[in-house]
Each structure stands twice: as C-alpha cells, then as structure tokens.
Design a protein around this motif. Structure first.
Motif, mmCIF file in Angstrom:
data_model
loop_
_atom_site.group_PDB
_atom_site.id
_atom_site.type_symbol
_atom_site.label_atom_id
_atom_site.label_comp_id
_atom_site.label_asym_id
_atom_site.label_seq_id
_atom_site.Cartn_x
_atom_site.Cartn_y
_atom_site.Cartn_z
ATOM 1 N N THR A 211 -2.000 8.890 0.987
ATOM 2 C CA THR A 211 -2.167 7.726 1.850
ATOM 3 C C THR A 211 -0.920 7.531 2.713
ATOM 4 O O THR A 211 0.180 7.992 2.381
ATOM 5 C CB THR A 211 -2.409 6.461 1.015
ATOM 6 N N LEU A 212 -1.120 6.814 3.806
ATOM 7 C CA LEU A 212 0.007 6.521 4.684
ATOM 8 C C LEU A 212 1.010 5.598 4.004
ATOM 9 O O LEU A 212 2.206 5.655 4.286
ATOM 10 C CB LEU A 212 -0.492 5.883 5.982
ATOM 11 N N ALA A 213 0.510 4.756 3.091
ATOM 12 C CA ALA A 213 1.426 3.890 2.344
ATOM 13 C C ALA A 213 2.382 4.722 1.503
ATOM 14 O O ALA A 213 3.572 4.395 1.389
ATOM 15 C CB ALA A 213 0.623 2.933 1.457
ATOM 16 N N GLU A 214 1.910 5.814 0.942
ATOM 17 C CA GLU A 214 2.783 6.693 0.155
ATOM 18 C C GLU A 214 3.810 7.388 1.041
ATOM 19 O O GLU A 214 4.968 7.572 0.643
ATOM 20 C CB GLU A 214 1.934 7.718 -0.597
ATOM 21 N N VAL A 215 3.382 7.782 2.232
ATOM 22 C CA VAL A 215 4.316 8.431 3.156
ATOM 23 C C VAL A 215 5.426 7.468 3.557
ATOM 24 O O VAL A 215 6.622 7.810 3.537
ATOM 25 C CB VAL A 215 3.566 8.946 4.403
ATOM 26 N N LEU A 216 5.060 6.244 3.920
ATOM 27 C CA LEU A 216 6.064 5.258 4.314
ATOM 28 C C LEU A 216 6.969 4.889 3.151
ATOM 29 O O LEU A 216 8.182 4.693 3.332
ATOM 30 C CB LEU A 216 5.376 4.008 4.868
ATOM 31 N N ALA A 217 6.405 4.831 1.954
ATOM 32 C CA ALA A 217 7.231 4.523 0.787
ATOM 33 C C ALA A 217 8.240 5.627 0.532
ATOM 34 O O ALA A 217 9.386 5.360 0.151
ATOM 35 C CB ALA A 217 6.338 4.313 -0.435
ATOM 36 N N ALA A 218 7.834 6.872 0.745
ATOM 37 C CA ALA A 218 8.767 7.991 0.542
ATOM 38 C C ALA A 218 9.934 7.904 1.512
ATOM 39 O O ALA A 218 11.088 8.170 1.146
ATOM 40 C CB ALA A 218 8.023 9.318 0.715
ATOM 41 N N TRP A 246 5.590 -8.459 1.246
ATOM 42 C CA TRP A 246 5.548 -7.501 2.351
ATOM 43 C C TRP A 246 5.106 -6.133 1.854
ATOM 44 O O TRP A 246 4.273 -5.476 2.485
ATOM 45 C CB TRP A 246 6.907 -7.434 3.010
ATOM 46 N N ASP A 247 5.660 -5.689 0.737
ATOM 47 C CA ASP A 247 5.272 -4.388 0.172
ATOM 48 C C ASP A 247 3.790 -4.387 -0.202
ATOM 49 O O ASP A 247 3.083 -3.395 0.042
ATOM 50 C CB ASP A 247 6.124 -4.062 -1.052
ATOM 51 N N ALA A 248 3.324 -5.489 -0.784
ATOM 52 C CA ALA A 248 1.923 -5.560 -1.197
ATOM 53 C C ALA A 248 0.991 -5.550 0.017
ATOM 54 O O ALA A 248 -0.060 -4.890 0.003
ATOM 55 C CB ALA A 248 1.692 -6.815 -2.039
ATOM 56 N N SER A 249 1.363 -6.270 1.069
ATOM 57 C CA SER A 249 0.514 -6.290 2.256
ATOM 58 C C SER A 249 0.467 -4.925 2.927
ATOM 59 O O SER A 249 -0.583 -4.493 3.419
ATOM 60 C CB SER A 249 1.021 -7.342 3.240
ATOM 61 N N LEU A 250 1.593 -4.223 2.945
ATOM 62 C CA LEU A 250 1.619 -2.877 3.516
ATOM 63 C C LEU A 250 0.752 -1.934 2.706
ATOM 64 O O LEU A 250 0.003 -1.112 3.255
ATOM 65 C CB LEU A 250 3.068 -2.370 3.572
ATOM 66 N N GLU A 251 0.831 -2.049 1.390
ATOM 67 C CA GLU A 251 0.016 -1.203 0.517
ATOM 68 C C GLU A 251 -1.464 -1.498 0.709
ATOM 69 O O GLU A 251 -2.290 -0.572 0.786
ATOM 70 C CB GLU A 251 0.418 -1.450 -0.940
#
Length: 268
Positions: A211-218, A246-251
């Motif tokens: 997911t894109l959320a995983e990419v941004l988290a990395a 903020w982290d939850a909304s991004l996820e």
C-alpha cells in the motif's frame, strides 16, 4: 603531422591550388583533431563506468582545444625563457616540465568534469553541496520510484537504475539515492547488480499488496535508530494525540491504494 606534411607528394600537391589552401587548413586543424580524438578515447574507455559518446566528445572537445592552445602558449613561453635557464641552469628544464605536467593534468581533469556534468546535468548543484530535501519531496520521490519500478516490472521492461530514475524524475542523483535507500532498507525494493557493476531495482514485495501508506511510512521512518526515534520523545499528550490522529487518517486514506494502482495509468 610534421612528417606527413613534409612528404614529397604532399609538397607537390600543396603547390597546386586550391589544394595548398586546404592542406594549410588541415595542417592547422589536424593537431586539434588528433588531440580531441585522444581525449575522447580516454574519457570513453578509461573510467570504470558507462560514459555516453556524446558526453566524452564534449569533454574531449574542450580539453583538446585547451591542450593544444595551452601547448602553443607554453612553447612560446619556453622559447622566451632563456633567463630562467641562466638562473636555474639544468634545473630549469625540470621546473618547466613540472609546470607543464601540472597544466596537462588540470586540462585532463577539467575535460573529465565537463563530460561528467554533460552526462549528469542535474548534479550541478549550487555551492557544490547536495540540496536538502523537504519531507514532502522525499515522500513524492519515493512514490514515483515505486511507480516507475513497478511499471517496468509489469511491462517486462529492463529494470531501471538510479541514473534512469533520476533522469525520468528530473531530480539530482542524491535525491533518488535517499528514496532508494529508504525503500531498499524496508525490503520494498530489491537491488540487482549486473556483471558490469550497474545496479537496477526490482519490486521487493508484490506491488499489488504494497500500500501507499506503507511506502510513505518507510520514507518517514528512514533514518530512525535505537535511541533516536519516536520512543525517546517526551512531548505533550495533546501533541501526541494529534500526531497519532494524523497517522491514523493517513493510514485510513491510503490503506486501500496499492503501488499496482499507480501503474495502471502509465500502462494504459
């Protein structure tokens, strides 16, 4: 060059016009062309990397003209340096040789730098230092890298390397390098080195499951080390709740969007 133009048949040909004018022009240009060809050969084959012929030719053109012109000026200087010979005696030849050796290497390295920056124009940065990247730019570059690598993977095209990615994204190499480091460290990209020492990149995880959320988290977590991460922070509870929200909304927003979805428009 002198031996060629002093041959009998060349002298007879030079007596016939307009061949004489052409031969005079060749006598003036041929040394430049030979030196440029020698520099182009050096810049093309000596470096332990792939150099484009156009880049080698541009660097050789500058270095060859400088070399030949500097040699002419230096010869004029030596011809008029009798007083240095009188002062330094036999050591004058050594001093003059060292000066010419220094100038020669300076011209060689100058041409090599020009060839390098012609091939990698985005490496020409102000003040000679890499410009710092904003967090937003790091995230966008990481998403673009994943999209390019996944698109090549599904299209069965050659895996892109850092140079190809930097050229496609129109950013300096160090910017791509930061994104690649973050994605490789988390296993999202897999580096593949060919026999020539060039590194290309393949997806390390299935793009349709990443997911894109995983990419941004990395990217956001890259650089954190034990003792220098979120766990050592002592921030107010309200700030902590805001950051977690903020982290939850991004996820929640990006959890259903995968890297595979980024490739569909490019492949359409």
């Amino acid at each position: 060059t002198a031996s060629f133009f002093s041959a009998d048949w060349v002298q007879r040909l030079a007596a016939i016009q307009p061949f004489g004018v052409v031969l005079d022009a060749m006598a003036a240009l041929l040394p430049y062309l030979l030196i440029i060809a020698a520099f182009a050969f050096i810049y093309l084959f000596v470096p332990n990397t792939r150099v484009r012929p156009t880049a080698a030719l541009v660097g050789a053109l500058v270095a060859g003209v400088l070399w030949q012109s500097t040699g002419w000026l230096f010869a004029s200087f030596v011809a008029g340096s009798t007083r240095y010979t009188a002062i330094y005696s036999a050591f004058a030849a050594l001093v003059i040789f060292m000066i010419w050796l220094y100038l020669s290497w300076l011209i060689l390295l100058m041409g090599a730098s020009i060839a390098y920056y012609y091939q990698y124009p985005r490496q020409m940065l102000l003040h000679g230092e890499p410009a710092p990247l904003s967090p937003r730019l790091r995230e966008r570059i990481a998403l673009a890298i994943m999209a390019r690598v996944a698109t090549a993977f599904y299209a069965r095209a050659p895996a892109p390397g850092a140079e190809a990615l930097a050229e496609a994204l129109r950013v300096p190499m160090h910017a791509v390098g930061e994104g690649l480091d973050a994605l490789v460290s988390t296993g999202m990209l897999c580096p593949l080195e060919d026999p020539h020492g060039h590194t290309a990149y393949l997806p390390g995880t299935p793009p349709e499951r990443t997911t894109l959320a995983e990419v941004l988290a990395a990217v956001r977590r890259h650089g954190e080390r034990p003792g220098l991460d979120l766990h050592m922070l002592r921030i107010p509870a309200a700030a902590q709740r805001a950051a977690e929200a903020w982290d939850a909304s991004l996820e929640d927003t990006l959890s259903g969007v995968t890297v595979r979805d980024l490739t569909r428009e490019d492949m359409a």
